[in-house]
Motif scaffolding. Structure first.
Motif, mmCIF file in Angstrom:
data_model
loop_
_atom_site.group_PDB
_atom_site.id
_atom_site.type_symbol
_atom_site.label_atom_id
_atom_site.label_comp_id
_atom_site.label_asym_id
_atom_site.label_seq_id
_atom_site.Cartn_x
_atom_site.Cartn_y
_atom_site.Cartn_z
ATOM 1 N N GLY A 1 -31.320 24.130 -2.737
ATOM 2 C CA GLY A 1 -30.342 23.612 -1.789
ATOM 3 C C GLY A 1 -30.561 24.134 -0.386
ATOM 4 O O GLY A 1 -30.417 23.394 0.602
ATOM 5 N N GLN A 2 -30.919 25.413 -0.271
ATOM 6 C CA GLN A 2 -31.195 25.988 1.043
ATOM 7 C C GLN A 2 -32.366 25.282 1.716
ATOM 8 O O GLN A 2 -32.333 24.972 2.913
ATOM 9 C CB GLN A 2 -31.517 27.478 0.903
ATOM 10 N N VAL A 3 -33.407 25.015 0.943
ATOM 11 C CA VAL A 3 -34.557 24.304 1.482
ATOM 12 C C VAL A 3 -34.168 22.870 1.852
ATOM 13 O O VAL A 3 -34.598 22.333 2.879
ATOM 14 C CB VAL A 3 -35.722 24.325 0.482
ATOM 15 N N ALA A 4 -33.331 22.249 1.024
ATOM 16 C CA ALA A 4 -32.895 20.873 1.287
ATOM 17 C C ALA A 4 -32.167 20.773 2.624
ATOM 18 O O ALA A 4 -32.361 19.809 3.385
ATOM 19 C CB ALA A 4 -31.993 20.382 0.157
ATOM 20 N N VAL A 5 -31.320 21.753 2.933
ATOM 21 C CA VAL A 5 -30.595 21.753 4.213
ATOM 22 C C VAL A 5 -31.580 21.767 5.376
ATOM 23 O O VAL A 5 -31.488 20.963 6.313
ATOM 24 C CB VAL A 5 -29.652 22.976 4.296
ATOM 25 N N GLN A 6 -32.542 22.673 5.309
ATOM 26 C CA GLN A 6 -33.488 22.823 6.414
ATOM 27 C C GLN A 6 -34.378 21.589 6.575
ATOM 28 O O GLN A 6 -34.661 21.142 7.688
ATOM 29 C CB GLN A 6 -34.350 24.069 6.177
ATOM 30 N N MET A 7 -34.802 21.025 5.439
ATOM 31 C CA MET A 7 -35.693 19.871 5.521
ATOM 32 C C MET A 7 -34.946 18.601 5.938
ATOM 33 O O MET A 7 -35.510 17.734 6.617
ATOM 34 C CB MET A 7 -36.406 19.667 4.187
ATOM 35 N N ALA A 8 -33.676 18.477 5.554
ATOM 36 C CA ALA A 8 -32.883 17.331 5.992
ATOM 37 C C ALA A 8 -32.773 17.332 7.511
ATOM 38 O O ALA A 8 -32.914 16.289 8.173
ATOM 39 C CB ALA A 8 -31.497 17.371 5.356
ATOM 40 N N LYS A 9 -32.538 18.499 8.082
ATOM 41 C CA LYS A 9 -32.472 18.602 9.538
ATOM 42 C C LYS A 9 -33.837 18.310 10.166
ATOM 43 O O LYS A 9 -33.933 17.610 11.188
ATOM 44 C CB LYS A 9 -32.006 20.010 9.933
ATOM 45 N N VAL B 1 -37.354 17.677 -0.985
ATOM 46 C CA VAL B 1 -38.028 16.710 -0.127
ATOM 47 C C VAL B 1 -38.312 15.400 -0.857
ATOM 48 O O VAL B 1 -38.126 14.311 -0.298
ATOM 49 C CB VAL B 1 -39.328 17.318 0.439
ATOM 50 N N ILE B 2 -38.765 15.487 -2.110
ATOM 51 C CA ILE B 2 -39.049 14.250 -2.844
ATOM 52 C C ILE B 2 -37.756 13.460 -3.046
ATOM 53 O O ILE B 2 -37.729 12.231 -2.899
ATOM 54 C CB ILE B 2 -39.728 14.552 -4.192
ATOM 55 N N ALA B 3 -36.661 14.158 -3.361
ATOM 56 C CA ALA B 3 -35.379 13.477 -3.545
ATOM 57 C C ALA B 3 -34.937 12.778 -2.271
ATOM 58 O O ALA B 3 -34.465 11.635 -2.301
ATOM 59 C CB ALA B 3 -34.317 14.479 -3.998
ATOM 60 N N MET B 4 -35.097 13.447 -1.137
ATOM 61 C CA MET B 4 -34.635 12.884 0.137
ATOM 62 C C MET B 4 -35.539 11.795 0.675
ATOM 63 O O MET B 4 -35.080 10.734 1.100
ATOM 64 C CB MET B 4 -34.497 14.003 1.178
#
Length: 325
Positions: free
Chosen positions: A146-154, A121-124
């Motif tokens: 990475g799995q969390v990044a996918v969900q949070m990006a959406k 989240v901080i990166a995005m």
């Protein structure tokens, strides 16, 4: 006091019932009764004595773990950082690095989410400043973060999420979590460059969140390069280096591409950004988890089993969590 400790330098952590008690030394600190703590690469490095934060210090037995969840004296459930380790019956936490937990949240999940959120989240949101409708490429998305990044990006409005990795089963699971397109990193470098170039032509990439560096990052950067005329603006954020710490970067990529190269990690975040994470982003993610909109694959064991499970092999997308009850 019950605790999981490294008794001798370099040895596997053990469970004990007679470790020294902890004490509060400041009005800004509170005592927390620990319920669960996740075990991360950082925790393993510190426990082994090889991490830079402990490698040069005189050794004495210490409690393992950096962060976790537990109960305050009034029964309030919180997430926080243990100032002298985490996996002991009681720990001292700083009030400024403590987040109340919503009712109904799974405590093992709550202990594991924050570290993955820091790396995603901080990166995005903070570094890349993701906007709704943008296209996000997550390089090396098959791990926990990475799995969390996918969900949070959406969740934050990405119009398309593209993921890369080598494990085809893990890539298929990422599609269940919301990934729109997967790229398998099994081809040679030229094939990868062509693949990323084609993806970029079809759906111009606004943000790259990179957990690998190495050859795949080099291929992405090469594919983003313009062909003598303006192409597109992309923010490339490096978070990890699982495929190697160094790459060869042609200056022509920087001259011929409207690209921002950024990093995300401790040292790149301002105090205000860290406060935002604890006060806004982390509570929001906990609420998503309670609502079943944020998932993570947890493998839990009781702390009395620590010596048996410390070196247990897990899938890259699983997080080990130690519970005290």
């Amino acid at each position: 006091m019950k605790a999981v400790i490294v008794k001798e330098k370099g040895q596997t952590p053990v469970y004990t019932t007679d470790f020294k008690e902890v004490e509060i030394n400041s009005p800004e600190q509170v005592l927390m009764r620990v319920k669960a703590a996740s075990i991360k690469n950082l925790d393993r490095a510190i426990a082994s004595g090889k991490h830079y934060s402990v490698s040069s210090k005189p050794f004495s037995p210490f409690v393992i773990g950096t962060d976790g969840v537990g109960a305050l004296e009034d029964g309030t459930m919180v997430y926080g950082f243990g100032l002298q380790g985490m996996l002991s019956e009681y720990v001292v936490v700083d009030k400024e690095q403590m987040v109340p937990l919503p009712k109904g949240i799974d405590l093992a999940l709550a202990s594991a989410l924050p570290n993955a959120l820091m790396g995603s989240v901080i990166a995005m949101l903070v570094r890349a400043k993701l906007q709704k409708g943008e296209v996000v490429l997550i390089n090396g998305a098959t791990g926990v973060t990475g799995q969390v990044a996918v969900q949070m990006a959406k969740h934050y409005g990405a119009s398309k999420v593209i993921v890369t990795g080598r494990n085809t089963n893990a890539l298929a699971y990422l599609k269940e979590l919301g990934a729109d397109e997967v790229i398998t990193l099994n081809g040679n470098q030229e094939e990868l460059i062509k693949t990323f170039d084609q993806v970029h032509q079809e759906n111009p990439i606004d943000i790259v969140i990179d957990y690998l560096w190495g050859d795949s990052a080099s291929a992405i950067l090469t594919a983003l390069k313009g062909k003598g005329k303006y192409r597109y603006r992309t923010r490339f954020v490096n978070v990890g280096a699982m495929s190697g710490d160094l790459i060869e970067l042609s200056s022509s990529i920087l001259r011929g591409t409207d690209i921002m190269l950024l990093g995300s990690g401790i040292g790149s975040w301002t105090d205000e950004e860290v406060i935002k994470f604890f006060k806004v982003l982390l509570p929001e993610a906990f609420d998503l988890a309670v609502a079943g909109k944020l998932r993570l694959d947890i493998v839990s064991y009781n702390w009395q089993e620590i010596s048996e499970v410390w070196d247990k092999s897990l899938d890259s997308g699983q997080r080990l969590v130690i519970v005290t009850e």
